[in-house]
Design an enzyme around this catalytic site. Structure first.
Site, mmCIF file in Angstrom:
data_model
loop_
_atom_site.group_PDB
_atom_site.id
_atom_site.type_symbol
_atom_site.label_atom_id
_atom_site.label_comp_id
_atom_site.label_asym_id
_atom_site.label_seq_id
_atom_site.Cartn_x
_atom_site.Cartn_y
_atom_site.Cartn_z
ATOM 1 N N HIS A 102 0.909 -1.401 0.065
ATOM 2 C CA HIS A 102 0.143 -0.353 0.147
ATOM 3 C C HIS A 102 0.524 1.102 -0.175
ATOM 4 O O HIS A 102 1.618 1.542 0.932
ATOM 5 C CB HIS A 102 -1.181 0.251 1.560
ATOM 6 N N HIS A 104 0.736 4.654 1.109
ATOM 7 C CA HIS A 104 -0.125 5.828 2.296
ATOM 8 C C HIS A 104 0.160 7.275 1.357
ATOM 9 O O HIS A 104 1.452 7.639 0.977
ATOM 10 C CB HIS A 104 -0.062 6.010 3.672
HETATM 11 P P1 AMP Z 1 1.403 0.097 7.656
HETATM 12 O O1 AMP Z 1 2.120 0.492 8.871
HETATM 13 O O2 AMP Z 1 2.585 1.061 7.138
HETATM 14 O O3 AMP Z 1 1.444 -1.046 7.007
HETATM 15 O O4 AMP Z 1 0.485 0.374 7.075
HETATM 16 C C1 AMP Z 1 -1.166 0.176 7.174
HETATM 17 C C2 AMP Z 1 -2.289 1.202 7.978
HETATM 18 O O5 AMP Z 1 -3.336 0.585 7.584
HETATM 19 C C3 AMP Z 1 -1.411 1.555 8.909
HETATM 20 O O6 AMP Z 1 -1.731 3.475 8.409
HETATM 21 C C4 AMP Z 1 -3.277 1.585 9.060
HETATM 22 O O7 AMP Z 1 -4.070 2.118 10.032
HETATM 23 C C5 AMP Z 1 -4.346 1.373 7.662
HETATM 24 N N1 AMP Z 1 -4.938 -0.099 8.302
HETATM 25 C C6 AMP Z 1 -5.117 -0.900 8.762
HETATM 26 N N2 AMP Z 1 -7.095 -1.644 8.621
HETATM 27 C C7 AMP Z 1 -7.177 -0.824 7.960
HETATM 28 C C8 AMP Z 1 -8.767 -1.324 7.292
HETATM 29 N N3 AMP Z 1 -9.175 -2.539 8.612
HETATM 30 N N4 AMP Z 1 -9.491 0.004 7.052
HETATM 31 C C9 AMP Z 1 -8.178 1.080 6.951
HETATM 32 N N5 AMP Z 1 -6.844 1.260 7.164
HETATM 33 C C10 AMP Z 1 -6.240 0.467 8.130
#
Ligand code: AMP
Ligand code: ZN
Length: 139
Positions: A102, A104
């Site tokens: 993903h 950001h």
């Molecule tokens: P990372 O920590 O860089 O792997 O980013 C993962 C991101 O996914 C974090 O910013 C979380 O807040 C986000 N996240 C986790 N679960 C969900 C969800 N169900 N819907 C939207 N964002 C999510």
């Protein structure tokens, strides 16, 4: 398309858990982060499950980048932040918490002092929804 039954983002792609979906095309989706580092924090992901940058097919990197750009342009129009960081984590040492690639799209305000590891504080859902509606209207 590759999917992982235990992956939260694959569940979002499949529609089995909800999200504030900003954009979708054949290969990607974008949605609001529910633990936003700042107002308007969004994520762009491939629909197919690939754990990280290393595993991503290069053509799909292009597709996710296009989606992230589309979202960033809409965030800029809708919320007028002072800047936007694109952030992408690979591996536990980089604080990756979801092992489905993903990007950001992280809006910034001058003086917000946001750090690389900004922490995952649950967002105020009414506020996330209000930002979602503004960004969605600008896409
Ligand atoms: P990372 O920590 O860089 O792997 O980013 C993962 C991101 O996914 C974090 O910013 C979380 O807040 C986000 N996240 C986790 N679960 C969900 C969800 N169900 N819907 C939207 N964002 C999510
Ligand atoms: Zn996945």
């Amino acid at each position: 398309m590759s999917a992982d039954a235990n992956c939260i983002f694959c569940k979002i792609v499949a529609g089995t858990i909800p999200c504030f979906k900003l954009y979708e095309d054949a290969d990607t989706i974008a949605f609001m982060d529910i633990n936003p580092g700042n107002d308007g924090h969004a994520l762009a992901i491939p629909k197919a499950h690939h754990a990280d940058f290393f595993a991503m097919p290069p053509a799909l990197l292009g597709a996710v980048s296009r989606t992230a750009q589309r979202v960033a342009v809409a965030v800029q129009k809708a919320l007028n932040p002072d800047g936007i960081n694109l952030v992408q984590a690979n591996g536990k040492g980089a604080e990756q918490s979801v092992f489905h690639f993903h990007l950001h799209v992280l809006p910034r305000r001058i003086g917000d002092e946001l750090k690389m590891n900004w922490g995952h504080k649950p967002g105020d859902m009414a506020r996330v929804k209000a930002n979602f509606e503004k960004i969605k209207a600008a896409i």
